[in-house]
Design a protein around this motif. Structure first.
Motif, PDB file in Angstrom:
ATOM      1  N   ILE A  17      -3.002  -1.493  -8.701  1.00  0.00           N
ATOM      2  CA  ILE A  17      -2.756  -2.147  -9.879  1.00  0.00           C
ATOM      3  C   ILE A  17      -1.533  -3.066  -9.688  1.00  0.00           C
ATOM      4  N   GLN A  18      -1.808  -4.450  -9.809  1.00  0.00           N
ATOM      5  CA  GLN A  18      -0.654  -5.377  -9.620  1.00  0.00           C
ATOM      6  C   GLN A  18      -0.111  -5.830 -10.972  1.00  0.00           C
ATOM      7  N   TRP A  39       5.958  -5.714  -9.822  1.00  0.00           N
ATOM      8  CA  TRP A  39       5.512  -4.564  -8.579  1.00  0.00           C
ATOM      9  C   TRP A  39       4.146  -4.176  -8.445  1.00  0.00           C
ATOM     10  N   ARG A  40       3.903  -3.516  -7.443  1.00  0.00           N
ATOM     11  CA  ARG A  40       2.557  -2.883  -7.657  1.00  0.00           C
ATOM     12  C   ARG A  40       2.518  -1.437  -7.167  1.00  0.00           C
ATOM     13  N   GLN A  41       1.554  -0.794  -7.587  1.00  0.00           N
ATOM     14  CA  GLN A  41       1.056   0.534  -7.660  1.00  0.00           C
ATOM     15  C   GLN A  41      -0.216   0.868  -7.276  1.00  0.00           C
ATOM     16  N   ASP A  42      -0.145   1.587  -6.097  1.00  0.00           N
ATOM     17  CA  ASP A  42      -1.557   2.053  -5.293  1.00  0.00           C
ATOM     18  C   ASP A  42      -1.730   3.585  -5.745  1.00  0.00           C
ATOM     19  N   TRP A  43      -2.779   4.176  -6.242  1.00  0.00           N
ATOM     20  CA  TRP A  43      -2.862   5.532  -6.224  1.00  0.00           C
ATOM     21  C   TRP A  43      -3.912   5.985  -5.272  1.00  0.00           C
ATOM     22  N   LEU A  44      -3.542   6.958  -4.618  1.00  0.00           N
ATOM     23  CA  LEU A  44      -4.570   7.558  -3.613  1.00  0.00           C
ATOM     24  C   LEU A  44      -4.841   8.711  -3.815  1.00  0.00           C
ATOM     25  N   GLN A  81       7.265  -3.140  -3.518  1.00  0.00           N
ATOM     26  CA  GLN A  81       8.236  -4.163  -4.091  1.00  0.00           C
ATOM     27  C   GLN A  81       7.391  -5.609  -4.411  1.00  0.00           C
ATOM     28  N   VAL A  82       8.340  -6.515  -4.866  1.00  0.00           N
ATOM     29  CA  VAL A  82       7.484  -7.941  -5.136  1.00  0.00           C
ATOM     30  C   VAL A  82       6.868  -8.520  -4.247  1.00  0.00           C
ATOM     31  N   ASP A  83       7.555  -8.263  -2.972  1.00  0.00           N
ATOM     32  CA  ASP A  83       6.913  -8.775  -1.630  1.00  0.00           C
ATOM     33  C   ASP A  83       5.938  -8.005  -0.951  1.00  0.00           C
ATOM     34  N   ASP A  84       5.470  -6.895  -1.616  1.00  0.00           N
ATOM     35  CA  ASP A  84       4.495  -6.119  -0.998  1.00  0.00           C
ATOM     36  C   ASP A  84       5.212  -4.992  -0.029  1.00  0.00           C
ATOM     37  N   SER A  85       6.551  -5.126   0.243  1.00  0.00           N
ATOM     38  CA  SER A  85       7.102  -4.159   1.051  1.00  0.00           C
ATOM     39  C   SER A  85       7.417  -2.949   0.545  1.00  0.00           C
ATOM     40  N   PRO A  86       7.525  -1.717   0.960  1.00  0.00           N
ATOM     41  CA  PRO A  86       7.568  -0.552   0.500  1.00  0.00           C
ATOM     42  C   PRO A  86       8.838  -0.210  -0.356  1.00  0.00           C
ATOM     43  N   ARG A  87       8.699   0.684  -1.472  1.00  0.00           N
ATOM     44  CA  ARG A  87       9.563   0.981  -2.319  1.00  0.00           C
ATOM     45  C   ARG A  87      10.012   2.469  -2.417  1.00  0.00           C
ATOM     46  N   TYR A  88       8.842   3.035  -2.921  1.00  0.00           N
ATOM     47  CA  TYR A  88       8.858   4.636  -3.010  1.00  0.00           C
ATOM     48  C   TYR A  88       7.386   5.319  -3.195  1.00  0.00           C
ATOM     49  N   GLU A  89       7.289   6.303  -2.923  1.00  0.00           N
ATOM     50  CA  GLU A  89       5.852   7.234  -3.393  1.00  0.00           C
ATOM     51  C   GLU A  89       6.170   8.560  -3.439  1.00  0.00           C
ATOM     52  N   GLY A  90       4.991   9.195  -3.930  1.00  0.00           N
ATOM     53  CA  GLY A  90       5.157  10.765  -4.015  1.00  0.00           C
ATOM     54  C   GLY A  90       3.800  11.099  -4.639  1.00  0.00           C
ATOM     55  N   SER A  91       3.545  12.525  -4.360  1.00  0.00           N
ATOM     56  CA  SER A  91       2.184  12.970  -4.732  1.00  0.00           C
ATOM     57  C   SER A  91       2.437  13.999  -5.881  1.00  0.00           C
ATOM     58  N   GLY A  92       1.607  14.024  -6.776  1.00  0.00           N
ATOM     59  CA  GLY A  92       1.520  15.035  -7.921  1.00  0.00           C
ATOM     60  C   GLY A  92       0.150  15.133  -8.474  1.00  0.00           C
ATOM     61  N   THR A  93      -0.221  16.032  -9.480  1.00  0.00           N
ATOM     62  CA  THR A  93      -1.277  16.457 -10.086  1.00  0.00           C
ATOM     63  C   THR A  93      -1.223  15.568 -11.403  1.00  0.00           C
ATOM     64  N   TRP A  94      -2.246  14.944 -11.862  1.00  0.00           N
ATOM     65  CA  TRP A  94      -2.555  14.509 -13.317  1.00  0.00           C
ATOM     66  C   TRP A  94      -2.732  15.787 -14.229  1.00  0.00           C
ATOM     67  N   VAL A  95      -2.285  15.928 -15.230  1.00  0.00           N
ATOM     68  CA  VAL A  95      -2.309  16.856 -16.117  1.00  0.00           C
ATOM     69  C   VAL A  95      -3.021  16.533 -17.448  1.00  0.00           C
TER      70      VAL A  95
END
Length: 301
Positions: free
Chosen positions: A82-83, A100-105, A140-154
């Protein structure tokens, strides 16, 4: 194995698999509910400080509002991208800011974890540790990394949410003003609501130095609300993406090549006294892979 025992095992396995598939579809639907046009309110307030400096000044409470278009870029079996685009200015002549952009894997095992000083450590997790989980990778706005983490949708009691705590760079509202800490430990909660969704944050401002234990300088509350409005209100942002999506696909492709090196990543803050986004936002000079790839590579140490 006796026929009855085998039949029971087959039935149990089939039921478990169906439940897991249905849960995954429910997760994906929740994630895609973050797409569309939203009136956003960004709220941040420093709540506690632990500084021993009597002259310490907490960050000012910050409240901003805006219109944001969240564009579904990719929707595959195990990935949703999602952009976000900010639409600012008068409705009859708005200005679009790539946000920002968020990718969900799904069940991702490879991570770039922020470690301060514009450095991300590459780590892998065992499959068992991320079973049934989704990784949110934020860029980030230039598609460089920012942060990430894993979790369970509840999904329980009518609530649909995902939580994770991870380290991140300082937010833009802070890093131009503060130099007394270098890591933000972000407690992120994304919850889908009746009117849209909420990004609820409980953050720590952390001082990290090699060979020393982390020191928490202060804590911060963030509460960002996304209220769904008619998509037509974000037509300018949606049109902008249609016109510019090919260029940003080239940017993502180059970054993917960098990430696929599967090694620690350290980036320059500036090259020729300019941050990366200022190069990439220059559409006249940076619109082809021949121009985009070398400038991104010049920021990789």
């Amino acid at each position: 194995m006796k026929p009855l025992a085998l039949l029971i095992l087959i039935c149990f396995t089939t039921t478990t698999t169906v439940k897991a598939q249905n849960k995954k579809k429910q997760d994906a639907a929740a994630i895609k509910n973050m797409c569309g046009c939203f009136e956003v309110t960004f709220n941040f307030a420093e709540t506690f400080n632990y500084s021993e400096d009597s002259l310490y000044k907490p960050s000012q409470t910050k409240v901003d509002k805006g219109l944001e278009w969240a564009q579904l870029v990719e929707d595959d079996k195990n990935k949703i991208s999602i952009q976000h685009l900010l639409q600012v200015g008068p409705a009859n002549n708005p200005y679009i800011v790539k946000h920002w952009r968020q990718d969900w894997l799904f069940e991702n095992t490879e991570f770039y974890m922020f470690n301060g000083d514009n450095t991300w450590n590459f780590i892998t997790k065992p499959k068992a540790e991320v079973k049934g989980q989704w990784t949110q990778k934020v860029y980030q706005v230039d598609d460089s990394p920012r942060y990430e983490g894993s979790g369970t949708w509840v999904h329980v009691d009518g609530k649909n949410y995902w939580e994770n705590t991870t380290d991140a760079p300082l937010p833009r509202r802070e890093y131009t003003k503060r130099s007394d800490y270098n890591v933000t430990t972000r407690g992120n909660r994304h919850e889908i609501t009746r009117t849209g969704w909420v990004h609820d944050q409980d953050n720590s401002k952390v001082i990290r130095e090699a060979g020393k234990a982390d020191v928490i300088l202060a804590k911060e509350k963030g509460y960002n609300t996304y209220v769904k409005v008619a998509d037509s209100k974000c037509k300018a942002a949606a049109d902008w993406w249609t016109e510019n999506q090919d260029k940003w696909a080239l940017v993502r492709n180059k970054w993917d090549a960098v990430y696929n090196r599967n090694t620690n990543l350290s980036l320059e803050e500036k090259v020729d006294n300019k941050p990366l986004y200022k190069f990439l936002f220059d559409d006249e000079n940076y619109s082809t892979s021949e121009k985009i790839n070398p400038v991104i590579e010049s920021f990789v140490k």
